[in-house]
Design a protein around this motif. Structure first.
Motif, PDB file in Angstrom:
ATOM      1  N   LEU A 174       9.030  -3.243 -17.517  1.00 53.64           N
ATOM      2  CA  LEU A 174      10.378  -2.751 -17.329  1.00 53.64           C
ATOM      3  C   LEU A 174      10.994  -3.629 -16.425  1.00 53.64           C
ATOM      4  CD1 LEU A 174      11.456   0.677 -16.767  1.00 53.64           C
ATOM      5  CD2 LEU A 174      10.161   0.233 -14.013  1.00 53.64           C
ATOM      6  N   ALA A 175      12.342  -3.014 -16.462  1.00 56.77           N
ATOM      7  CA  ALA A 175      13.227  -4.408 -15.910  1.00 56.77           C
ATOM      8  C   ALA A 175      13.548  -3.011 -14.729  1.00 56.77           C
ATOM      9  CB  ALA A 175      14.344  -4.668 -16.963  1.00 56.77           C
ATOM     10  N   PHE A 176      12.886  -3.425 -14.011  1.00 58.56           N
ATOM     11  CA  PHE A 176      12.364  -2.242 -12.611  1.00 58.56           C
ATOM     12  C   PHE A 176      14.079  -2.017 -11.703  1.00 58.56           C
ATOM     13  CE2 PHE A 176      12.272  -5.072  -9.256  1.00 58.56           C
ATOM     14  CZ  PHE A 176      11.000  -6.041  -9.713  1.00 58.56           C
ATOM     15  N   ASP A 177      14.643  -0.996 -11.445  1.00 60.57           N
ATOM     16  CA  ASP A 177      15.917  -1.429 -10.221  1.00 60.57           C
ATOM     17  C   ASP A 177      15.540  -1.591  -8.815  1.00 60.57           C
ATOM     18  OD1 ASP A 177      17.867  -1.521  -9.340  1.00 60.57           O
ATOM     19  OD2 ASP A 177      18.391   1.371  -9.562  1.00 60.57           O
ATOM     20  N   GLY A 178      16.116  -3.297  -8.224  1.00 55.84           N
ATOM     21  CA  GLY A 178      15.614  -2.872  -6.630  1.00 55.84           C
ATOM     22  C   GLY A 178      15.141  -4.960  -7.108  1.00 55.84           C
ATOM     23  N   VAL A 217       0.760  -1.737  -0.198  1.00 55.89           N
ATOM     24  CA  VAL A 217      -0.366  -0.388  -0.043  1.00 55.89           C
ATOM     25  C   VAL A 217       0.477   1.097  -0.130  1.00 55.89           C
ATOM     26  CG1 VAL A 217      -1.870   1.352   1.300  1.00 55.89           C
ATOM     27  CG2 VAL A 217      -2.309  -0.915   0.738  1.00 55.89           C
ATOM     28  N   ASP A 218       1.841   0.934   1.163  1.00 54.50           N
ATOM     29  CA  ASP A 218       2.922   2.794   1.058  1.00 54.50           C
ATOM     30  C   ASP A 218       3.655   2.571  -0.481  1.00 54.50           C
ATOM     31  OD1 ASP A 218       2.123   2.973   3.573  1.00 54.50           O
ATOM     32  OD2 ASP A 218       4.063   2.358   4.309  1.00 54.50           O
ATOM     33  N   GLU A 219       4.202   1.704  -0.812  1.00 59.94           N
ATOM     34  CA  GLU A 219       4.008   1.312  -2.360  1.00 59.94           C
ATOM     35  C   GLU A 219       3.257   2.494  -3.427  1.00 59.94           C
ATOM     36  OE1 GLU A 219       5.568  -1.836  -3.712  1.00 59.94           O
ATOM     37  OE2 GLU A 219       5.440  -1.491  -6.384  1.00 59.94           O
ATOM     38  N   ALA A 220       2.219   1.783  -3.453  1.00 59.11           N
ATOM     39  CA  ALA A 220       1.650   2.404  -4.480  1.00 59.11           C
ATOM     40  C   ALA A 220       1.330   3.502  -3.946  1.00 59.11           C
ATOM     41  CB  ALA A 220      -0.285   1.611  -4.025  1.00 59.11           C
ATOM     42  N   LEU A 221       1.116   4.529  -3.015  1.00 56.50           N
ATOM     43  CA  LEU A 221       0.756   5.848  -2.740  1.00 56.50           C
ATOM     44  C   LEU A 221       2.347   6.701  -3.195  1.00 56.50           C
ATOM     45  CD1 LEU A 221      -1.115   5.379   1.375  1.00 56.50           C
ATOM     46  CD2 LEU A 221      -2.256   5.787  -1.462  1.00 56.50           C
ATOM     47  N   GLU A 222       3.420   6.173  -2.674  1.00 53.54           N
ATOM     48  CA  GLU A 222       4.753   7.063  -3.325  1.00 53.54           C
ATOM     49  C   GLU A 222       3.928   7.319  -4.478  1.00 53.54           C
ATOM     50  OE1 GLU A 222       8.693   5.969  -3.990  1.00 53.54           O
ATOM     51  OE2 GLU A 222       7.686   4.160  -3.337  1.00 53.54           O
ATOM     52  N   ALA A 223       3.468   6.307  -5.127  1.00 54.23           N
ATOM     53  CA  ALA A 223       3.473   6.666  -6.943  1.00 54.23           C
ATOM     54  C   ALA A 223       2.522   7.651  -6.591  1.00 54.23           C
ATOM     55  CB  ALA A 223       3.587   4.729  -7.111  1.00 54.23           C
ATOM     56  N   GLY A 224       1.855   7.746  -5.894  1.00 57.65           N
ATOM     57  CA  GLY A 224       0.599   8.970  -6.815  1.00 57.65           C
ATOM     58  C   GLY A 224      -0.769   8.270  -6.426  1.00 57.65           C
ATOM     59  N   GLN A 236       8.650   3.622 -10.506  1.00 57.61           N
ATOM     60  CA  GLN A 236       9.781   3.429 -11.407  1.00 57.61           C
ATOM     61  C   GLN A 236       8.397   3.342 -12.458  1.00 57.61           C
ATOM     62  OE1 GLN A 236      12.882   0.688 -10.842  1.00 57.61           O
ATOM     63  NE2 GLN A 236      13.258   1.098  -9.180  1.00 57.61           N
ATOM     64  N   MET A 237       7.917   2.741 -12.769  1.00 54.76           N
ATOM     65  CA  MET A 237       6.805   2.098 -13.541  1.00 54.76           C
ATOM     66  C   MET A 237       5.968   3.562 -14.185  1.00 54.76           C
ATOM     67  SD  MET A 237       4.925  -1.406 -12.435  1.00 54.76           S
ATOM     68  CE  MET A 237       4.393  -1.700 -13.523  1.00 54.76           C
ATOM     69  N   ILE A 238       5.662   4.577 -12.954  1.00 58.63           N
ATOM     70  CA  ILE A 238       4.838   5.186 -13.831  1.00 58.63           C
ATOM     71  C   ILE A 238       5.629   6.598 -14.442  1.00 58.63           C
ATOM     72  CG2 ILE A 238       3.617   7.315 -12.660  1.00 58.63           C
ATOM     73  CD1 ILE A 238       1.554   5.566 -11.146  1.00 58.63           C
ATOM     74  N   ALA A 239       7.135   6.986 -14.194  1.00 51.97           N
ATOM     75  CA  ALA A 239       7.608   7.220 -14.483  1.00 51.97           C
ATOM     76  C   ALA A 239       7.966   6.645 -16.059  1.00 51.97           C
ATOM     77  CB  ALA A 239       9.075   7.418 -13.903  1.00 51.97           C
ATOM     78  N   ALA A 240       8.375   5.053 -15.872  1.00 55.76           N
ATOM     79  CA  ALA A 240       7.900   5.170 -17.381  1.00 55.76           C
ATOM     80  C   ALA A 240       6.994   5.528 -18.644  1.00 55.76           C
ATOM     81  CB  ALA A 240       8.157   3.191 -17.441  1.00 55.76           C
ATOM     82  N   THR A 264      14.368   1.686  -4.066  1.00 61.52           N
ATOM     83  CA  THR A 264      14.493   3.383  -3.430  1.00 61.52           C
ATOM     84  C   THR A 264      14.778   4.427  -5.558  1.00 61.52           C
ATOM     85  OG1 THR A 264      15.316   3.283  -1.378  1.00 61.52           O
ATOM     86  CG2 THR A 264      14.917   5.375  -2.139  1.00 61.52           C
ATOM     87  N   PRO A 265      13.660   5.204  -6.580  1.00 60.99           N
ATOM     88  CA  PRO A 265      11.771   4.958  -5.475  1.00 60.99           C
ATOM     89  C   PRO A 265      11.015   3.576  -5.669  1.00 60.99           C
ATOM     90  CG  PRO A 265      12.079   6.186  -7.871  1.00 60.99           C
ATOM     91  CD  PRO A 265      13.885   5.673  -7.304  1.00 60.99           C
TER      92      PRO A 265
END
Ligand code: G1P
Length: 291
Positions: A247-251, A42-49, A145-149, A139-140
């Motif tokens: 997306l090959a994300f960083d994490g 949930v925190d990951e979702a909220l952080e992404a807006g 990261q996906m929303i930025a992409a 981080t982020p």
């Protein structure tokens, strides 16, 4: 381009891989250090807006709904005992009024069916899906990261991460066609292929940004791997008519639906924890030296 405002979190699964712990506790509520695994997602979702979270629940998942509500008796007791810091923490974790929905998946028909159950609450806008079994430490956060992409590319985006070749039958796997930095275009995606049939070792990690057209494909989707309605099969069809990226994300992802994945997550989050991190690191070092 429409903003991603809503996220679907499927939380109806039985958690059979971590029984008996999950006999009376939803697997998503198992603690990772001092909070349920679900809180990290949930925190990951909220952080992404994300502004609204749709939980797709099932039987015996009432603890999840209660967790995201006020607990008056507890709050009154903490207040009486002047436990102000704890009270503040509880308050901070409370979702804004009206920012959560709970829809019920009445029978376990697969991830695709669970996501389809959220269609009325999502409506006609692109949305995110986060599988709470998977915690991604980064981080982020992975969804940010996906929303930025997405803001660069639009369309649909899934997160992918390499897995050992002999484990492809646990995941959805993509066939990459071309690569631009850490973003792939794909020619196919297959749910749980045998290692001999997997088109790559890039597995779908449990984070998705999808256009609402996916619901049309989910509605018509026949059961696939495991005799379940698979989100991957519907995405493979959507991919033919709508731009789709991986997306090959960083994490680092941790699969908390499995015993060892859950244990690894507890260790990783404990080692980074503000209060117990130093002790956790020292303990893990000592234990490995005594081995
Ligand atoms: C689901 C998806 C799969 C994905 C995996 C990630 O499978 O169907 O494509 O790779 O999550 O954890 P499940 O783990 O629910 O069987």
């Amino acid at each position: 381009m429409k903003k991603i405002r809503k996220a679907v979190l499927p939380v109806a699964g039985f958690g059979t891989r971590v029984l008996p712990a999950t006999k009376s506790i939803p697997k998503e509520m198992l603690p990772v250090v001092d909070r349920p695994a679900l809180q990290y997602v949930v925190d990951e979702a909220l952080e992404a807006g994300i502004e609204h979270i749709v939980f797709v629940t099932g039987r015996n998942k009432g603890a999840i709904e209660d967790y995201f509500d006020r607990a008056y008796e507890l709050e009154a007791t903490l207040h009486l005992k002047n436990k102000t810091a704890l009270l503040k923490e509880l308050e901070a974790k409370l979702p804004a009024p009206g920012s959560t929905s709970f829809v019920r998946q009445q029978s376990p028909q697969g991830l695709g069916h669970a996501v389809w159950c959220a269609r009325d609450v999502i409506g006609d806008e692109p949305f995110a899906v986060l599988l709470p079994d998977v915690l991604v430490k980064s981080t982020p956060g992975c969804l940010a990261q996906m929303i930025a992409a997405y803001e660069k590319k639009g369309g649909n985006i899934i997160a992918v991460d390499p897995v050992p070749k002999d484990q492809t039958d646990k995941y959805g796997v993509i066939a990459p066609k071309s690569q631009d930095g850490n973003i792939y275009e794909m020619s196919a995606m297959i749910e749980k292929p045998k290692p001999s049939e997997a088109p790559s070792n890039l597995a779908i990690t449990g984070r998705y940004i999808l256009q609402p057209e996916i619901f049309k494909f989910l509605e018509e989707q026949e059961p696939g791997a495991g005799n379940e309605i698979q989100l991957t099969d519907a995405m493979a069809k959507l991919m033919k008519t709508s731009p789709f990226f991986a997306l090959a994300f960083d994490g680092t992802p941790y699969d908390c639906g499995s015993k060892f994945g859950y244990f690894k997550a507890v260790c990783a989050y404990a080692m980074d924890h503000g209060e117990i991190g130093n002790e956790a690191r020292a303990l893990i070092k000592t234990l490995s030296q005594n081995d």
